[in-house]
Design a protein around this motif. Structure first.
Motif, short mmCIF file in Angstrom:
data_model
loop_
_atom_site.label_atom_id
_atom_site.label_comp_id
_atom_site.label_asym_id
_atom_site.label_seq_id
_atom_site.Cartn_x
_atom_site.Cartn_y
_atom_site.Cartn_z
N GLY A 82 0.81 -1.22 0.00
CA GLY A 82 0.00 0.00 0.00
C GLY A 82 0.84 1.26 0.00
N ARG A 83 1.89 1.29 0.81
CA ARG A 83 2.78 2.46 0.84
C ARG A 83 3.47 2.66 -0.51
NH1 ARG A 83 3.31 4.78 5.71
NH2 ARG A 83 2.77 3.54 7.54
N THR A 84 3.86 1.56 -1.14
CA THR A 84 4.52 1.65 -2.44
C THR A 84 3.54 2.14 -3.50
OG1 THR A 84 5.96 -0.16 -1.74
CG2 THR A 84 5.94 0.39 -4.09
N HIS A 85 2.31 1.65 -3.46
CA HIS A 85 1.25 2.15 -4.34
C HIS A 85 1.08 3.65 -4.10
CE1 HIS A 85 -3.06 2.88 -5.36
NE2 HIS A 85 -2.89 1.94 -6.29
N GLY A 86 1.13 4.06 -2.84
CA GLY A 86 0.98 5.47 -2.49
C GLY A 86 2.12 6.35 -2.97
N GLU A 87 3.31 5.77 -3.18
CA GLU A 87 4.43 6.55 -3.74
C GLU A 87 4.06 7.10 -5.11
OE1 GLU A 87 7.82 3.92 -3.91
OE2 GLU A 87 7.96 3.76 -1.73
N VAL A 88 3.29 6.35 -5.86
CA VAL A 88 2.87 6.76 -7.20
C VAL A 88 1.53 7.49 -7.16
CG1 VAL A 88 2.13 5.90 -9.47
CG2 VAL A 88 4.14 4.92 -8.36
N PHE A 89 0.59 6.98 -6.39
CA PHE A 89 -0.78 7.45 -6.46
C PHE A 89 -1.23 8.30 -5.27
CE2 PHE A 89 -0.91 3.59 -9.16
CZ PHE A 89 -1.31 4.20 -10.35
N GLY A 90 -0.31 8.68 -4.39
CA GLY A 90 -0.68 9.43 -3.18
C GLY A 90 -1.43 10.71 -3.45
N GLU A 91 -1.03 11.46 -4.48
CA GLU A 91 -1.71 12.71 -4.83
C GLU A 91 -2.83 12.48 -5.84
OE1 GLU A 91 -1.12 15.77 -3.44
OE2 GLU A 91 0.20 14.67 -2.07
N ILE A 92 -2.74 11.42 -6.63
CA ILE A 92 -3.72 11.14 -7.67
C ILE A 92 -4.98 10.54 -7.06
CG2 ILE A 92 -4.14 9.81 -9.78
CD1 ILE A 92 -0.97 9.90 -10.11
N ARG A 93 -4.78 9.63 -6.12
CA ARG A 93 -5.84 9.01 -5.33
C ARG A 93 -6.96 8.37 -6.16
NH1 ARG A 93 -5.84 11.28 0.41
NH2 ARG A 93 -7.64 9.94 0.42
N PRO A 94 -6.62 7.39 -7.00
CA PRO A 94 -7.67 6.70 -7.74
C PRO A 94 -8.52 5.84 -6.80
CG PRO A 94 -5.60 5.53 -7.99
CD PRO A 94 -5.30 6.80 -7.24
#
Length: 124
Positions: free
Chosen positions: A86-98
């Motif tokens: 989840g944290r790794t996914h958040g590295e990419v999508f933290g601001e995008i928030r799909p």
């Protein structure tokens, strides 16, 4: 009807199963379930990074970026990996928030994979 574009990847499973890494129809891009091909022995975080790199390449071929992603689905084989992945996914999508789903499954196509990710993007 909108034009369809199949986007091939490098998965050895594509010709066997008969699928495309991604399919673009109009302004929508559907990225198939993607595993960490070539990173099977890596940590869950690094498997996730490898998977996202493959997804990014497919999105690029479709004229999209991570910023265009509106949904991801993550399939984990070990519940205890959820936070690391989840944290790794958040590295990419933290601001995008799909919109996102995280599901624990018994096993993936390659038993060494700890993560598989699907993505959907909508182009402006």
């Amino acid at each position: 009807m909108a034009e369809r574009k199949n986007i091939a990847g490098t998965s050895p499973y594509e010709p066997i199963i008969g699928f495309s890494r991604a399919v673009k129809i109009g302004n929508v891009v559907h990225v198939s379930g993607t595993g960490p091909v070539g990173a099977e022995e890596a940590s869950p975080a690094d498997q996730t990074r490898a998977t996202l790199k493959i997804i990014e390449a497919a999105l690029t071929q479709a004229g999209a970026t991570f910023a265009d992603v509106v949904r991801t689905r993550m399939y984990l084989t070990h519940t205890e990996d959820w936070e690391e992945i989840g944290r790794t996914h958040g590295e990419v999508f933290g601001e995008i928030r799909p919109a996102s789903t995280m599901v624990v499954v018994k096993e993936l196509l390659n038993p060494l994979w700890r993560i598989e990710i699907e993505a959907e993007a909508i182009l402006p």
